[in-house]
Design a protein around this motif. Structure first.
Motif, PDB file in Angstrom:
ATOM      1  N   MET A 136      -6.954  -0.782  -7.303  1.00 41.79           N
ATOM      2  CA  MET A 136      -6.227   0.113  -6.403  1.00 41.79           C
ATOM      3  C   MET A 136      -7.099   1.310  -6.057  1.00 41.79           C
ATOM      4  O   MET A 136      -7.603   1.998  -6.939  1.00 41.79           O
ATOM      5  CB  MET A 136      -4.918   0.564  -7.051  1.00 41.79           C
ATOM      6  CG  MET A 136      -4.031   1.385  -6.142  1.00 41.79           C
ATOM      7  SD  MET A 136      -2.418   1.770  -6.892  1.00 41.79           S
ATOM      8  CE  MET A 136      -1.519   0.256  -6.550  1.00 41.79           C
TER       9      MET A 136
ATOM     10  N   CYS B 171      -2.176   3.925  -0.945  1.00 46.38           N
ATOM     11  CA  CYS B 171      -3.345   3.348  -1.588  1.00 46.38           C
ATOM     12  C   CYS B 171      -3.952   2.252  -0.728  1.00 46.38           C
ATOM     13  O   CYS B 171      -3.401   1.859   0.304  1.00 46.38           O
ATOM     14  CB  CYS B 171      -2.977   2.775  -2.962  1.00 46.38           C
ATOM     15  SG  CYS B 171      -2.018   1.239  -2.885  1.00 46.38           S
TER      16      CYS B 171
ATOM     17  N   VAL C 297      -8.029   4.827  -3.422  1.00 50.23           N
ATOM     18  CA  VAL C 297      -7.446   5.968  -2.709  1.00 50.23           C
ATOM     19  C   VAL C 297      -7.272   5.638  -1.229  1.00 50.23           C
ATOM     20  O   VAL C 297      -8.093   4.944  -0.620  1.00 50.23           O
ATOM     21  CB  VAL C 297      -8.368   7.196  -2.847  1.00 50.23           C
ATOM     22  CG1 VAL C 297      -7.936   8.330  -1.931  1.00 50.23           C
ATOM     23  CG2 VAL C 297      -8.399   7.661  -4.301  1.00 50.23           C
TER      24      VAL C 297
ATOM     25  N   LEU D  62      -3.792   4.654  -8.828  1.00 47.35           N
ATOM     26  CA  LEU D  62      -5.127   4.789  -8.245  1.00 47.35           C
ATOM     27  C   LEU D  62      -6.215   4.672  -9.295  1.00 47.35           C
ATOM     28  O   LEU D  62      -6.142   5.277 -10.364  1.00 47.35           O
ATOM     29  CB  LEU D  62      -5.247   6.142  -7.540  1.00 47.35           C
ATOM     30  CG  LEU D  62      -4.254   6.402  -6.408  1.00 47.35           C
ATOM     31  CD1 LEU D  62      -4.488   7.795  -5.826  1.00 47.35           C
ATOM     32  CD2 LEU D  62      -4.348   5.347  -5.319  1.00 47.35           C
TER      33      LEU D  62
ATOM     34  N   THR E  93       0.803  -1.220   0.000  1.00 45.32           N
ATOM     35  CA  THR E  93       0.000   0.000   0.000  1.00 45.32           C
ATOM     36  C   THR E  93       0.837   1.273   0.000  1.00 45.32           C
ATOM     37  O   THR E  93       0.383   2.303  -0.494  1.00 45.32           O
ATOM     38  CB  THR E  93      -0.942   0.037   1.214  1.00 45.32           C
ATOM     39  OG1 THR E  93      -0.164  -0.035   2.420  1.00 45.32           O
ATOM     40  CG2 THR E  93      -1.929  -1.129   1.169  1.00 45.32           C
TER      41      THR E  93
END
Length: 225
Positions: free
Chosen positions: A107, A122, A109, A94, A48
């Protein structure tokens, strides 16, 4: 059937019996786990962001196992710089989706710093073994979680509850409501005193205000999803 193997903090492994997907593998130096990085086998690693408590052992595990790393390009660059030799990678950004042998990842936000210049943090929506799992990553509460819940019928939301660096108890309960998830697995708490939380209080609050069942999984335990 999918198994959720929790390694403590925010590290976990999803296993559908054929494919093993490792997420944010902070193992070395993780006081909440007894698992060694050398003991973990996987085919894919989802990252992430590049903070040490999430990127963790990803470069060494990927180099040893041949696992493919899925992350934003800036985080992949960090992994490549730490690894000896070329890694198998799937750069994303994203809003993008990627089809893989186990299913699909999208993916999403996250509102958090990235741990690498030019990068963004992410989350992931993961389709595996007939389940839809949303892992928020490190994030603040944000109202567009409602859109994630509308777009994907989420079976399990893996949410940070530790406060200070991420959402705390109340915001993570609101997140569960906005996501309209059927289950929540709380993570990213109790690793250090600064993120100590009363997880049973979180379960009580969340189950009172949402349709979700909160599944408390201790480090080292496995939950069948």
């Amino acid at each position: 059937m999918v198994k959720f193997n929790y390694f403590g903090h925010a590290a976990f492994l999803l296993d559908d019996g054929t494919h093993r997907v490792l997420v944010d593998p902070f193992l070395t130096g993780n006081p909440a786990t007894a698992v060694s990085a050398n003991e973990v086998d996987c085919g894919y690693i989802l990252l992430t962001h590049a903070h040490g408590d999430h990127l963790g052992d990803a470069p060494s595990i990927a180099a040893r196992t041949g696992a493919a790393i899925v992350a934003i390009p800036e985080v992949i660059d960090v992994c490549q710089a730490q690894a000896t030799g070329e890694l198998k990678v799937f750069p994303m950004n994203l809003g993008g989706s990627l089809t893989l042998p186990f299913g699909k990842v999208r993916m999403t936000v996250a509102h958090h710093s990235a741990g690498v210049p030019g990068g963004v943090a992410c989350g992931f929506v993961i389709y595996i073994g007939g389940k839809v799992i949303y892992y928020a990553g490190d994030t603040a509460l944000f109202s567009d979680m409602q859109l994630i819940g509308r777009k994907d019928a989420i079976d399990y939301a893996v949410l940070p509850i530790g406060d200070n660096y991420t959402m705390g108890l109340e915001d993570a309960a609101q997140a569960a409501q906005w996501l309209n998830t059927r289950h929540v697995i709380p993570v990213h708490y109790d690793t250090w005193p600064i993120i100590a939380q009363e997880v049973h209080r979180y379960k009580e609050v969340t189950e009172a205000m949402t349709r979700a069942t909160v599944c408390i999984v201790a480090p080292g335990e496995t939950l069948e999803l």
